[in-house]
Write a protein that holds these residues in place. Structure first.
Motif, mmCIF file in Angstrom:
data_model
loop_
_atom_site.group_PDB
_atom_site.id
_atom_site.type_symbol
_atom_site.label_atom_id
_atom_site.label_comp_id
_atom_site.label_asym_id
_atom_site.label_seq_id
_atom_site.Cartn_x
_atom_site.Cartn_y
_atom_site.Cartn_z
ATOM 1 N N SER A 147 0.838 -1.197 0.000
ATOM 2 C CA SER A 147 0.000 0.000 0.000
ATOM 3 C C SER A 147 0.873 1.247 0.000
ATOM 4 C CB SER A 147 -0.907 0.027 1.232
ATOM 5 O OG SER A 147 -1.832 -1.038 1.212
ATOM 6 N N PRO A 148 0.347 2.361 -0.509
ATOM 7 C CA PRO A 148 1.072 3.628 -0.418
ATOM 8 C C PRO A 148 1.162 4.093 1.033
ATOM 9 C CG PRO A 148 -0.621 3.717 -2.133
ATOM 10 C CD PRO A 148 -0.863 2.480 -1.333
ATOM 11 N N TYR A 149 2.169 4.890 1.318
ATOM 12 C CA TYR A 149 2.352 5.406 2.678
ATOM 13 C C TYR A 149 1.259 6.411 3.013
ATOM 14 C CZ TYR A 149 4.411 7.506 6.803
ATOM 15 O OH TYR A 149 4.613 7.949 8.080
ATOM 16 N N ASP A 150 0.846 6.382 4.277
ATOM 17 C CA ASP A 150 -0.158 7.315 4.783
ATOM 18 C C ASP A 150 0.251 7.707 6.199
ATOM 19 O OD1 ASP A 150 -2.631 8.230 6.183
ATOM 20 O OD2 ASP A 150 -3.577 7.755 4.268
ATOM 21 N N GLU A 151 0.082 8.949 6.551
ATOM 22 C CA GLU A 151 0.461 9.429 7.887
ATOM 23 C C GLU A 151 -0.238 8.661 8.999
ATOM 24 O OE1 GLU A 151 2.555 11.604 9.446
ATOM 25 O OE2 GLU A 151 3.605 11.684 7.530
ATOM 26 N N ARG A 152 -1.421 8.123 8.701
ATOM 27 C CA ARG A 152 -2.183 7.395 9.725
ATOM 28 C C ARG A 152 -1.490 6.116 10.161
ATOM 29 N NH1 ARG A 152 -7.965 6.978 6.914
ATOM 30 N NH2 ARG A 152 -6.563 6.470 5.204
ATOM 31 N N ILE A 153 -0.582 5.592 9.325
ATOM 32 C CA ILE A 153 0.096 4.343 9.682
ATOM 33 C C ILE A 153 1.533 4.609 10.127
ATOM 34 C CG2 ILE A 153 -1.343 2.756 8.356
ATOM 35 C CD1 ILE A 153 1.915 3.806 6.866
ATOM 36 N N LYS A 154 1.781 5.823 10.598
ATOM 37 C CA LYS A 154 3.134 6.222 11.001
ATOM 38 C C LYS A 154 3.737 5.267 12.019
ATOM 39 C CE LYS A 154 5.791 10.168 12.735
ATOM 40 N NZ LYS A 154 5.751 11.582 13.161
ATOM 41 N N ASN A 155 2.960 4.820 12.992
ATOM 42 C CA ASN A 155 3.464 3.930 14.046
ATOM 43 C C ASN A 155 3.007 2.490 13.890
ATOM 44 O OD1 ASN A 155 4.756 6.117 15.457
ATOM 45 N ND2 ASN A 155 2.728 6.755 16.154
ATOM 46 N N VAL A 156 2.547 2.129 12.685
ATOM 47 C CA VAL A 156 1.985 0.794 12.450
ATOM 48 C C VAL A 156 3.027 -0.133 11.838
ATOM 49 C CG1 VAL A 156 0.198 -0.509 11.238
ATOM 50 C CG2 VAL A 156 -0.334 1.749 12.185
ATOM 51 N N ASP A 157 3.124 -1.338 12.369
ATOM 52 C CA ASP A 157 4.026 -2.383 11.890
ATOM 53 C C ASP A 157 3.375 -3.065 10.688
ATOM 54 O OD1 ASP A 157 5.370 -4.803 11.482
ATOM 55 O OD2 ASP A 157 5.794 -5.089 13.605
ATOM 56 N N THR A 191 9.411 1.414 13.150
ATOM 57 C CA THR A 191 8.596 0.216 12.947
ATOM 58 C C THR A 191 8.866 -0.362 11.559
ATOM 59 O OG1 THR A 191 6.746 1.558 12.138
ATOM 60 C CG2 THR A 191 6.700 0.933 14.465
ATOM 61 N N PRO A 192 8.721 -1.691 11.403
ATOM 62 C CA PRO A 192 8.877 -2.284 10.072
ATOM 63 C C PRO A 192 7.828 -1.733 9.113
ATOM 64 C CG PRO A 192 8.975 -3.976 11.781
ATOM 65 C CD PRO A 192 8.496 -2.721 12.443
ATOM 66 N N LYS A 193 8.300 -1.137 8.020
ATOM 67 C CA LYS A 193 7.385 -0.590 7.019
ATOM 68 C C LYS A 193 7.461 -1.358 5.698
ATOM 69 C CE LYS A 193 5.379 2.970 9.104
ATOM 70 N NZ LYS A 193 5.688 2.617 10.494
ATOM 71 N N HIS A 194 8.524 -2.155 5.542
ATOM 72 C CA HIS A 194 8.675 -3.012 4.363
ATOM 73 C C HIS A 194 9.238 -4.331 4.869
ATOM 74 C CE1 HIS A 194 9.386 -4.061 0.133
ATOM 75 N NE2 HIS A 194 10.515 -4.616 0.558
ATOM 76 N N ALA A 195 8.562 -5.430 4.550
ATOM 77 C CA ALA A 195 8.967 -6.730 5.117
ATOM 78 C C ALA A 195 8.860 -7.844 4.086
ATOM 79 C CB ALA A 195 8.092 -7.062 6.326
ATOM 80 N N ILE A 196 9.831 -8.741 4.139
ATOM 81 C CA ILE A 196 9.828 -9.946 3.306
ATOM 82 C C ILE A 196 10.072 -11.147 4.201
ATOM 83 C CG2 ILE A 196 10.966 -11.192 1.428
ATOM 84 C CD1 ILE A 196 11.779 -8.475 0.271
ATOM 85 N N ALA A 197 9.227 -12.157 4.065
ATOM 86 C CA ALA A 197 9.413 -13.402 4.821
ATOM 87 C C ALA A 197 9.450 -14.573 3.846
ATOM 88 C CB ALA A 197 8.281 -13.589 5.828
#
Length: 313
Positions: A147-157, A191-197
């Motif tokens: 998803s595109p970045y949004d200020e609302r997810i500033k502290n979201v993992d 916080t992790p903003k880009h993740a690969i598992a």
């Protein structure tokens, strides 16, 4: 059945709107949120009662949807148990596995049902995909949820917000246990903003999952390689493409054919999920997505997130 909604953000509003459309099955008694201004806006918009306290709401209902930030899930869940109110808890079930274990233990003793909001399992596309895979020998699976970045997810993992969906879908598709996994990612704003598992399952299937808040467009894709087919699922466009090799009658040589399956977009996963929640209470059955299911998904979600954080350290 009398229901309520705790939390009036985007997801909470979706629950309010959906419950109101299900008036033949339940009565939305009202809503509560610590953010009185936001709660008032939603109450006015949908013409529903705004409760001044959570306890007041819980005294008036049989069941609630809980759509608040994860750090409040445990305490609100305990309060629901005290009032003997059944709950649909949005994902993830709690912040920690220890909290989930304690909450579920207390809920069981109080005979309170806990369903976890793994909404994609009620998505008709995922249900069709699961059926198509019943007789397939899966080799590998690739998920992309960005998803595109949004200020609302500033502290979201991103692992706990986006990747978690693909982790529980993967579990439902494979019905197998992860034997090993590796995780990489980018820590942005702590916080992790880009993740690969990358995960391997006990029967040899491999899976790669990418979740990101740094994309320029919204992406929700699944690619599955099997011994006999290549399957692509586009969740946003509600489309599944199945590519297989078939033998022509005359030449006996293989020809590649692709079949497109378009999923009915009139079916809303949240409505199906809430009906499942209401019915499990009404008929005293287990929820399709139990608290235990939520806890198992939380375990691997937290491990992936911790692995990314430790990598930076």
């Amino acid at each position: 059945m009398k229901v309520g909604v705790i939390g009036t953000g985007n997801m909470g509003e979706n629950h309010v709107r959906t419950y109101l459309s299900m008036h033949d099955h339940c009565q939305l008694v009202g809503i509560f949120d610590n953010d009185e201004k936001k709660c008032h806006q939603i109450a006015k918009k949908y013409k529903v009662k705004q409760f001044q306290s959570m306890n007041e709401l819980l005294k008036s209902v049989d069941a609630v949807s809980i759509a608040v930030p994860t750090e409040y899930h445990y305490d609100i869940g305990l309060t629901c148990i005290e009032h003997h109110v059944h709950m649909l808890m949005e994902k993830p079930i709690t912040s920690t596995v220890a909290q989930a274990e304690d909450l579920l233990d207390k809920a069981l003793k109080a005979d309170v049902k806990v369903q976890v909001g793994h909404i994609e399992l009620f998505n008709p596309l995922i249900q069709v995909l699961t059926k198509e895979l019943e007789n397939e020998d899966i080799i590998g699976v690739v998920f992309q949820r960005m998803s595109p970045y949004d200020e609302r997810i500033k502290n979201v993992d991103v692992v706990k917000d986006l990747m978690i969906h693909d982790l529980y879908i993967l579990k439902a598709l494979l019905k197998d246990k992860i034997t090993e996994f590796y995780a990489l990612g980018n820590i942005i704003e702590n916080t992790p903003k880009h993740a690969i598992a990358i995960a391997r399952f006990s029967q040899g299937v491999t899976a790669q999952l990418t979740a990101s808040f740094k994309s320029k467009r919204k992406v929700r894709n699944i690619q599955i390689l099997t011994e006999d087919a290549f399957i692509e699922a586009d969740i946003l466009n509600r489309e599944i493409k199945l590519t297989r090799s078939v033998l022509e009658d005359k030449s006996n040589s293989p020809v590649t054919l692709t079949e497109n399956i378009q999923i009915d977009d009139s079916i809303q996963p949240l409505r199906i999920e809430l009906m499942d929640f209401i019915n499990c209470i009404k008929f005293e059955t287990d929820p399709s997505v139990s608290g235990e299911d939520g806890m198992k998904t939380l375990m691997i979600t937290n491990k992936i997130s911790e692995s990314i954080r430790n990598m930076k350290a």
